[in-house]
Design a protein around this motif. Structure first.
Motif, PDB file in Angstrom:
ATOM      1  N   ARG A   1       0.808  -1.229   0.000  1.00 27.75           N
ATOM      2  CA  ARG A   1       0.000   0.000   0.000  1.00 27.75           C
ATOM      3  C   ARG A   1       0.836   1.271   0.000  1.00 27.75           C
ATOM      4  NH1 ARG A   1      -4.969   0.648   1.408  1.00 27.75           N
ATOM      5  NH2 ARG A   1      -4.438   2.454   2.707  1.00 27.75           N
TER       6      ARG A   1
ATOM      7  N   THR B   1      -3.159   0.701  -3.446  1.00 27.25           N
ATOM      8  CA  THR B   1      -4.049   0.842  -2.294  1.00 27.25           C
ATOM      9  C   THR B   1      -5.355   0.067  -2.431  1.00 27.25           C
ATOM     10  OG1 THR B   1      -4.875   2.896  -3.237  1.00 27.25           O
ATOM     11  CG2 THR B   1      -3.097   3.083  -1.631  1.00 27.25           C
TER      12      THR B   1
ATOM     13  N   ASP C   1      -6.959  -5.679  13.006  1.00 25.97           N
ATOM     14  CA  ASP C   1      -5.586  -5.794  13.484  1.00 25.97           C
ATOM     15  C   ASP C   1      -5.369  -7.143  14.149  1.00 25.97           C
ATOM     16  OD1 ASP C   1      -7.240  -5.277  15.598  1.00 25.97           O
ATOM     17  OD2 ASP C   1      -6.418  -3.295  16.017  1.00 25.97           O
TER      18      ASP C   1
ATOM     19  N   CYS D   1     -20.049  -1.031  -0.152  1.00 29.04           N
ATOM     20  CA  CYS D   1     -19.045   0.014   0.091  1.00 29.04           C
ATOM     21  C   CYS D   1     -17.737  -0.292  -0.619  1.00 29.04           C
ATOM     22  CB  CYS D   1     -18.811   0.216   1.584  1.00 29.04           C
ATOM     23  SG  CYS D   1     -17.718  -0.973   2.373  1.00 29.04           S
TER      24      CYS D   1
ATOM     25  N   PHE E   1     -15.138  -2.000   0.348  1.00 29.34           N
ATOM     26  CA  PHE E   1     -13.900  -2.086   1.130  1.00 29.34           C
ATOM     27  C   PHE E   1     -13.399  -3.525   1.240  1.00 29.34           C
ATOM     28  CE2 PHE E   1     -11.162  -1.775   4.862  1.00 29.34           C
ATOM     29  CZ  PHE E   1     -10.465  -0.615   4.588  1.00 29.34           C
TER      30      PHE E   1
ATOM     31  N   TYR F   1     -10.188   5.347  -0.369  1.00 29.39           N
ATOM     32  CA  TYR F   1     -10.657   5.523   1.001  1.00 29.39           C
ATOM     33  C   TYR F   1      -9.657   6.401   1.760  1.00 29.39           C
ATOM     34  CZ  TYR F   1     -13.445   1.546  -0.470  1.00 29.39           C
ATOM     35  OH  TYR F   1     -14.284   0.718  -1.169  1.00 29.39           O
TER      36      TYR F   1
ATOM     37  N   ASP G   1      -7.546   6.117   4.187  1.00 34.50           N
ATOM     38  CA  ASP G   1      -6.158   5.697   4.433  1.00 34.50           C
ATOM     39  C   ASP G   1      -5.372   5.515   3.133  1.00 34.50           C
ATOM     40  OD1 ASP G   1      -4.025   5.123   6.091  1.00 34.50           O
ATOM     41  OD2 ASP G   1      -4.483   2.984   6.212  1.00 34.50           O
ATOM     42  N   ASP G   2      -6.063   5.577   2.008  1.00 34.34           N
ATOM     43  CA  ASP G   2      -5.355   5.469   0.725  1.00 34.34           C
ATOM     44  C   ASP G   2      -4.699   6.794   0.329  1.00 34.34           C
ATOM     45  OD1 ASP G   2      -6.420   2.934   0.672  1.00 34.34           O
ATOM     46  OD2 ASP G   2      -8.041   3.434  -0.711  1.00 34.34           O
TER      47      ASP G   2
ATOM     48  N   GLN H   1      -2.201   9.567   0.362  1.00 33.95           N
ATOM     49  CA  GLN H   1      -0.847   9.894   0.786  1.00 33.95           C
ATOM     50  C   GLN H   1      -0.534  11.277   0.237  1.00 33.95           C
ATOM     51  OE1 GLN H   1       2.220   6.935   0.513  1.00 33.95           O
ATOM     52  NE2 GLN H   1       0.762   5.273   0.207  1.00 33.95           N
TER      53      GLN H   1
ATOM     54  N   ALA I   1       3.685   6.281  11.261  1.00 30.97           N
ATOM     55  CA  ALA I   1       2.710   5.784  12.242  1.00 30.97           C
ATOM     56  C   ALA I   1       3.410   4.917  13.282  1.00 30.97           C
ATOM     57  CB  ALA I   1       1.609   5.002  11.528  1.00 30.97           C
TER      58      ALA I   1
ATOM     59  N   MET J   1     -16.481  -2.073   7.715  1.00 34.80           N
ATOM     60  CA  MET J   1     -15.186  -2.711   7.428  1.00 34.80           C
ATOM     61  C   MET J   1     -14.048  -1.693   7.347  1.00 34.80           C
ATOM     62  SD  MET J   1     -15.746  -5.751   7.829  1.00 34.80           S
ATOM     63  CE  MET J   1     -13.999  -6.071   7.670  1.00 34.80           C
ATOM     64  N   GLU J   2     -14.373  -0.481   6.937  1.00 30.72           N
ATOM     65  CA  GLU J   2     -13.350   0.565   7.018  1.00 30.72           C
ATOM     66  C   GLU J   2     -13.504   1.269   8.354  1.00 30.72           C
ATOM     67  OE1 GLU J   2     -11.940   4.751   4.909  1.00 30.72           O
ATOM     68  OE2 GLU J   2     -14.032   4.316   5.278  1.00 30.72           O
ATOM     69  N   VAL J   3     -12.443   1.323   9.121  1.00 31.79           N
ATOM     70  CA  VAL J   3     -12.495   2.065  10.377  1.00 31.79           C
ATOM     71  C   VAL J   3     -12.514   3.559  10.061  1.00 31.79           C
ATOM     72  CG1 VAL J   3     -11.358   0.277  11.731  1.00 31.79           C
ATOM     73  CG2 VAL J   3      -9.972   1.987  10.527  1.00 31.79           C
TER      74      VAL J   3
ATOM     75  N   VAL K   1     -16.212   5.999   1.322  1.00 31.31           N
ATOM     76  CA  VAL K   1     -16.441   5.589   2.707  1.00 31.31           C
ATOM     77  C   VAL K   1     -16.746   4.093   2.733  1.00 31.31           C
ATOM     78  CG1 VAL K   1     -17.902   5.889   4.737  1.00 31.31           C
ATOM     79  CG2 VAL K   1     -17.243   7.867   3.368  1.00 31.31           C
ATOM     80  N   GLY K   2     -15.948   3.356   3.481  1.00 31.87           N
ATOM     81  CA  GLY K   2     -16.061   1.900   3.505  1.00 31.87           C
ATOM     82  C   GLY K   2     -17.045   1.392   4.526  1.00 31.87           C
TER      83      GLY K   2
ATOM     84  N   GLY L   1      -6.981   1.975  14.663  1.00 35.15           N
ATOM     85  CA  GLY L   1      -6.901   0.529  14.496  1.00 35.15           C
ATOM     86  C   GLY L   1      -8.253  -0.064  14.836  1.00 35.15           C
TER      87      GLY L   1
END
Lengths: 166, 799, 287
Positions: A28, A34, A41, A99, A101, B25, B27-28, B30, B119, B198-200, B249-250, B283
């Motif tokens: 990623r 990505t 986790d 969605c 994901f 999303y 976190d993708d 950068q 991170a 599923m996406e935080v 948005v996941g 997380g």
């Protein structure tokens, strides 16, 4: 730092990483692919699933250094640019995503299933998704999509076998 | 040639990016110079902070800055929806700060933060921060928290009570219960859930020192609202200096409606470090503490009636656990969205409900898919089954006798919908409940249930069939009602849309709603294509960015199709009117003589001499020759405030089999009849139902957040919180009835929550049906094997 | 997600790996598939100074005949075992037990040796190995030794494997002729691990039970052989009554686990229920 050389979606790459870097982070963050996601986790949700040396793995539970020398396929490498793998087409056709994901991981796991079982029944499909969570679809249309892809791939295989030189 | 796609099973236009891994999303994202922030969270559920030592962390590799609450001058987060609608009601409000300053109220409240180059470095440095804690006693149970002697969380909230809210006629209901032939009483728990998209969540804050402006990317259902709340209430930064963007948005299911401390934190941090972007992504285990939970009610219900099956009264007392501090609209959920719909689809003359909102040492609770209505449905649908069992009447027959009749609409329910403050009349506008129930029970073979049970028994299984006949209020809502002082969240609830047909005929629709997986880009385009005759391929739907979209309240409460898309239809109507005027000009005819057929505008009787809307747009947008008084460009904005909510209904049926020796419950069949009005895209509607049903089934059978007495979340990761898996479900059978909603031109009602609202009660009733022969009357969810096994053991001992 | 830092080496031979282990001392840990260790490290629950990667050592891979039984390299993955015709032919119990471990992705990476060495009290492999009377070949720079799996597990995540040792091979002796086998489990729904898992190998001779091994996981702080079940069954007719009587001893002598998913009373009852079911099934399959 360790040097990791691997082939990702057919392209040779070399990346310098800390030993603690996970394969999913390399994919990623270092390679910018990505489409592979992180949904948990605890190595459970399967959103990070990629193929490593031909089999589905959770890239959050593989160190990048462990992938040194490996061949990795991600969702971005499932079909040539502009094309769709039958699983991708079937997820679209059957509304197997909302969605989106979990979708890349679902497709990568399903591809591993179909590689070993070309005609899985619904129970086999649901069993194969044990390590992939979806919160949107209730799995109903994901199962339908994988079944559809299996059917299409069988037809495709039969057609290409007929067309092959004898 | 345009093909009208309204009502068709159109493949989703958003899918190509998602199936090829090209979604984007949070976190993708950068960015050059991006830094990462990690938050130190309290290990204690209740403690005072004596001091925090960040000196060692500041010198760790890669660390750029370390903050504590004392560094941040922002206000506490806003409370947008206190409990209201009752004269003189008090809300004892405590909301989180960006970082806690002197005490923590739940395990996981943020107390310090580290900004670092990576991170990993930020997380490494968290371990070097030392906090001198003074641990305090804890309480996690909402009912116990209100009792004398319980530890007090907040000075302004005696007995940990946030509010005491009531609705309905107390005297009348008391009298009805006192006079009833039969009263059935039951304490029931609607357990706490962790929503688990599923996406935080995550945010990126970027302060631009050159312009003194902020951009905040956030995984959110409500970017416009967040800009408003973060500026006007939290940071004091002027609203026009902040731009909020929600990327793909996941999944959200309610969790991403709210204003969270981390949003303010990344804004503060980016400015504090000189304007580098700051990214925070929780997380999954962190999410279990830092993102809202759902449900968590303890309820005492009393249902009263006659032996002939007439229900005469419903009296309910509920303790709603709202957590250690309040989330953005936490109090609104167990009040307006719960107490006001408790009587469901039944004509119950006397209803009274008291709700006590309570602070406990737990993560805050707010709207999770269904939000209040699943809890209400669970109460009334369990109550109906309990009452039927008590008087020995068939469950379907009892419901049949008490349904609101199809000719009784509009119907004012006695828990106060029609008497809400602000002068707004909220009433159940339509419904026809019996056919939906009959269809479901016929399809599932209810008449043959005894034989089905006997067959299962021959295999050693206890089989149970349960159903729920639900209604829900959705499509929230008229501003007059939801925004009325003391009732709603002090804000309006209209929606907005802008349509521009550009020179090339390509059409851009910008909206204030915000998808999280529902396929809005497809369904809005289906609607606009239908309205304007422009092919779907020529239409793009833009959303999710406060720059370039009109203000909107976002997507939740199943409101986008009924409210947002009606705004889009209004904008399209204005576009058509202007196009028609310009067509008259082009065709040298009078406006009244111009007819419209799809994309074509022509003089009555001469369809061959037509101008298409895209030709009209070209000429009008160029603006060489507008008629007198007409502005160039085909560009219209509209706002829509609905006159009423919408009222989906239906019947869901579940069949379970229980292994008596092990307590294991298998869901073997699930069938639903839903009436969600007309459908823009039936494929997407089905998908929404599937997903909602799975979440509701999850609550009944597997899911539950569990706290220890000292406030530690024992179900603190996916290793202990059971996320439903594919192999646990049968295929889901969907059927429909269609009663169009009268309150919007599409006749749609919304479908995002229906599945989750109906299914929990259906499965619960099925499990209780299976266990009824053992003398088991009620069990609290989730029906895990050990819960069911213990109940069976107890039942067998007492027999 | 974010792990603390550590060193890493991937030696080319087993001898080099042993030398690495000796060099880094108690700070070092072995990694093969990583599916036991990495999840703990990601939660910062396991701290590791140095990882020695043995996942690719050829000396630790493969499945071969061993006195009519099989020797399976410790770094052989579940997938490789499940795909082995030899295993399918000789030890269908392994197929039945391993087919449900984790999920496809875990089975593709996880190794038999890794699971045994990790000694997770709720994983399936220890119960299977106990029922199969497996032995483990362990090697350190000082030499090698063979230990029985029975006795290898000492507690939760604690085994007889010394810090300087590598598990080389899992050796499974041939089961008695006509033995029936079975593995049944009650799964913890969130984690997928076993609340109770019972592996059975049972053979009859002349109408009585002549061989029986019952391996139980999930119930106590480590997997164990239910010896009271075995002794009650031995010499019995192996009928339902005998099985039920024996299964009642499934948790005898154990400090039974209790958690939010299964309290002590329930878990104890399930140890009996699943032992009865597994023995019934094995007995029915015995010829």
């Amino acid at each position: 730092m360790e040097s990791v050389a691997l082939v990702v979606n057919g392209v040779a790459r070399t990346v310098e990483v800390e030993p603690r870097r996970l394969l999913v982070q390399l994919i990623r963050e270092d390679l910018g692919l990505t489409g592979t996601h992180v949904g948990c986790d605890t190595s459970q949700c399967g959103a990070c699933t990629v193929h490593m040396d031909g089999v589905a793995v959770k890239s959050c539970t593989v160190l990048a250094v462990q992938a040194d020398g490996s061949s990795v396929t991600t969702i971005e490498g499932m079909a040539p640019e502009g094309g769709l793998h039958p699983l991708q087409a079937a997820f679209w056709e059957k509304h197997g995503l909302q969605c989106g994901f979990c979708t890349p991981g679902m497709i990568m796991t399903a591809a591993d299933l179909l590689a070993s079982d070309t005609d899985p029944d619904d129970d086999a499909i649901r069993h194969a998704l044990e390590g992939n969570f979806c919160r949107c679809t209730g799995y109903h249309n994901i199962v339908a999509a994988i079944r559809e892809a299996a059917n299409k791939m069988q037809v495709g295989a039969a057609t290409s076998a007929e067309g092959a030189p004898r | 040639m345009t093909i009208d796609m309204l009502g068709e099973r159109v493949k989703r236009t958003e899918d190509p990016k998602f199936i090829t891994g090209k979604g984007r999303y949070l976190d993708d994202i950068q960015m050059p110079g991006m830094t990462h922030i990690a938050i130190l969270r309290s290990p204690y559920a209740h403690a005072n902070i004596r001091s925090i030592d960040t000196s060692a962390a500041k010198s760790m590799p890669g660390v750029i800055a370390v903050f504590t609450g004392a560094d941040i001058p922002y206000n506490p987060l806003p409370m947008a929806w206190p409990a209201g609608g009752v004269a003189g009601i008090r809300n004892n409000i405590n909301t989180p700060r960006t970082l806690a300053t002197d005490s923590v109220k739940w395990s996981g409240e943020g107390v310090a933060a580290v900004v670092a180059e990576t991170a990993e470095q930020a997380h490494d440095a968290l371990e070097a921060i030392t906090v001198d804690w003074e641990p305090l006693p804890t309480v996690v149970d909402a009912e116990k928290a209100t009792q004398p002697g319980a530890v007090q969380l907040h000075e302004n909230a005696p007995n940990n009570i946030v509010f005491e809210w009531t609705v309905g006629d107390k005297a009348g209901t008391d009298a009805a219960v006192d006079a009833a032939e039969v009263v059935v009483r039951q304490r029931i728990v609607n357990q706490r859930l962790i929503p688990n998209p599923m996406e935080v969540r995550g945010d990126i804050g970027w302060y631009n020192p050159g312009t003194d402006e902020y951009t905040v990317w956030m995984s959110s259902q409500t970017p416009h609202i967040q800009r408003l709340l973060l500026t006007a209430f939290v940071t004091g930064i002027p609203e026009h200096k902040v731009r909020c963007i929600s990327p793909d948005v996941g999944g959200a299911f309610g969790t991403k409606i709210f204003c969270y401390a981390d949003m303010a934190l990344v804004m503060f941090a980016s400015k504090a470090i000189g304007g580098r972007p700051v990214k925070w992504v929780e997380g999954r285990r962190e999410s279990y503490q830092s993102t809202i939970h759902g449900r968590d009610h303890i309820t005492y219900l009393e249902i009263a009636g006659k032996r002939d099956g007439t229900i005469t009264g419903l009296r309910v007392k509920t303790f709603a656990n709202l957590g250690g501090r309040l989330s953005t609209i936490g109090p609104g959920i167990p009040t307006t969205l719960y107490g006001r719909v408790l009587s469901g689809c039944y004509k119950i003359p006397n209803v009274y409900c008291e709700v006590t909102g309570v602070y406990t040492n737990t993560t805050f609770v707010d709207a999770y898919r269904g939000a209040g209505r699943p809890e209400a449905t669970y109460v009334i649908e369990r109550a109906m089954d309990l009452f039927a069992a008590e008087i020995g009447m068939d469950r379907a027959e009892l419901r049949r006798r008490n349904f609101i009749a199809p000719d009784a609409f509009p119907y004012d329910n006695p828990s106060g919908l029609g008497t809400a403050s602000g002068g707004a009349k909220i009433y159940i506008d339509s419904g026809n409940y019996e056919p939906a129930m009959d269809m479901a029970l016929a399809a599932v073979g209810y008449a043959d249930l005894a034989a089905t049970k006997a067959e299962a028994a021959s295999r050693g299984k206890l089989l149970g069939l349960g159903f729920s006949t639900y209604i829900e209020v959705c499509g929230v809502a008229p501003s007059k009602w939801i925004g009325a002082v003391g009732e709603g969240w002090g804000a309006a609830m209209w929606e907005s849309a802008n349509i521009r047909v550009h020179l090339t005929g390509k059409t851009v629709v910008t909206v204030g709603t915000q998808p999280q997986g529902q396929g809005h880009e497809t369904t809005y385009a289906q609607v606009i294509s239908h309205e304007l005759g422009i092919p779907m391929d020529d239409i793009v739907i833009q959303h999710s960015d406060t720059l370039g979209t009109p203000f909107g309240y976002g997507s939740y409460g199943s409101r986008t199709s009924s409210v947002g898309m009606t705004a889009a239809i209004k904008a399209a109507t204005k576009i058509r009117e202007k196009a028609r005027k310009f067509a008259a000009h082009m065709l040298e005819a009078s406006v009244d003589d111009i007819e419209i057929d799809g994309p074509n505008y022509f003089v009555k009787g001469s369809p061959d001499k037509k101008k298409t809307i895209q030709e009209i747009a070209f000429a009008l947008d160029l603006g060489f020759d507008p008629p007198e008084g007409m502005e160039p460009y085909l560009d219209e904005t509209a706002y829509w405030d609905t006159p009423n909510c919408t009222w989906p209904f239906g019947t869901h049926v579940a069949i379970v089999e229980i292994d008596k020796e092990t307590g294991q419950v298998d869901l073997v069949r699930y069938l639903a009849v839903d009436d969600v009005g007309k459908k823009i895209n039936p494929m997407i509607v089905d998908g929404q139902l599937h997903g909602g049903i799975a979440q509701g089934v999850g609550q009944a059978l597997w899911e539950g957040a569990v706290y220890s007495d000292d406030g530690q979340l024992l179900s603190g990761s996916m290793l202990d919180y059971a996320m439903p898996r594919a192999s646990w479900f049968p295929d889901i059978e969907l059927h429909e009835t269609v009663t169009p909603s009268p309150v919007n031109p599409l006749g749609v009602k919304g479908v995002g929550e229906a599945g989750a609202i109906a299914s929990t009660a259906a499965v619960s009733n099925a499990v209780m049906d299976a266990l009824a022969p053992l003398g088991i009357r009620h069990l609290d969810m989730p029906y895990t094997p050990q819960t069911v096994w213990h109940a069976i053991q107890t039942a067998e001992v007492s027999r | 997600m974010s792990m603390a830092g550590f060193g890493y080496t991937r030696p080319a031979t087993l001898d080099e790996a042993l030398a690495d282990l000796a060099k880094h001392g108690p700070d070092a840990k072995l990694i093969a598939g990583g599916h036991s260790l990495l999840p703990l490290m990601k939660m910062r629950l396991a701290s590791v100074g140095h990882l020695v990667d043995i996942g690719r050592l050829r000396e630790l891979k493969g499945i071969r005949d061993w006195n009519g039984g099989l020797a399976i390299g410790a770094a052989t993955t579940y997938r490789e075992v499940l795909g082995s015709a030899l295993v399918r032919d000789r030890f269908p119990l392994l197929i039945e037990g391993l087919d449900d471990i984790g999920d496809i992705q875990v089975r593709n990476r996880g190794t038999l040796g890794g699971s045994l060495a990790h000694a997770d009290p709720a994983s399936d492999m220890p119960a299977l190995a106990l029922a199969l009377d497996a032995e483990l070949l362990l090697r350190s720079s000082g030499g090698e030794r063979t230990v029985k799996v029975d006795g290898f597990f000492h507690g939760a995540f604690v085994s007889d494997l010394h810090p300087d040792e590598v598990m080389v091979e899992i050796r499974i002796p041939a089961s008695p002729d006509g033995a029936g086998t079975s593995y049944v489990e009650l799964t913890q729904p969130a984690s997928g691990y076993s609340l109770v898992g019972v592996a059975v190998v049972l053979a009859k001779s002349g109408g009585t039970v002549s061989h029986v091994r019952v391996g139980v996981t999930g119930v106590a702080d480590h997997a164990y052989r239910a010896s009271a079940v075995e002794s009650t069954l031995m010499g019995s007719d192996g009928g339902s009554a005998a099985i039920a009587a024996a299964a009642a001893h499934a948790a005898d002598g154990q400090e039974v686990n209790s958690d939010i998913h299964a309290d002590r009373e329930y878990r104890t009852a399930m140890a009996t229920a699943f032992t009865r079911r597994s023995v019934e099934s094995a007995a029915a399959r015995a010829t």
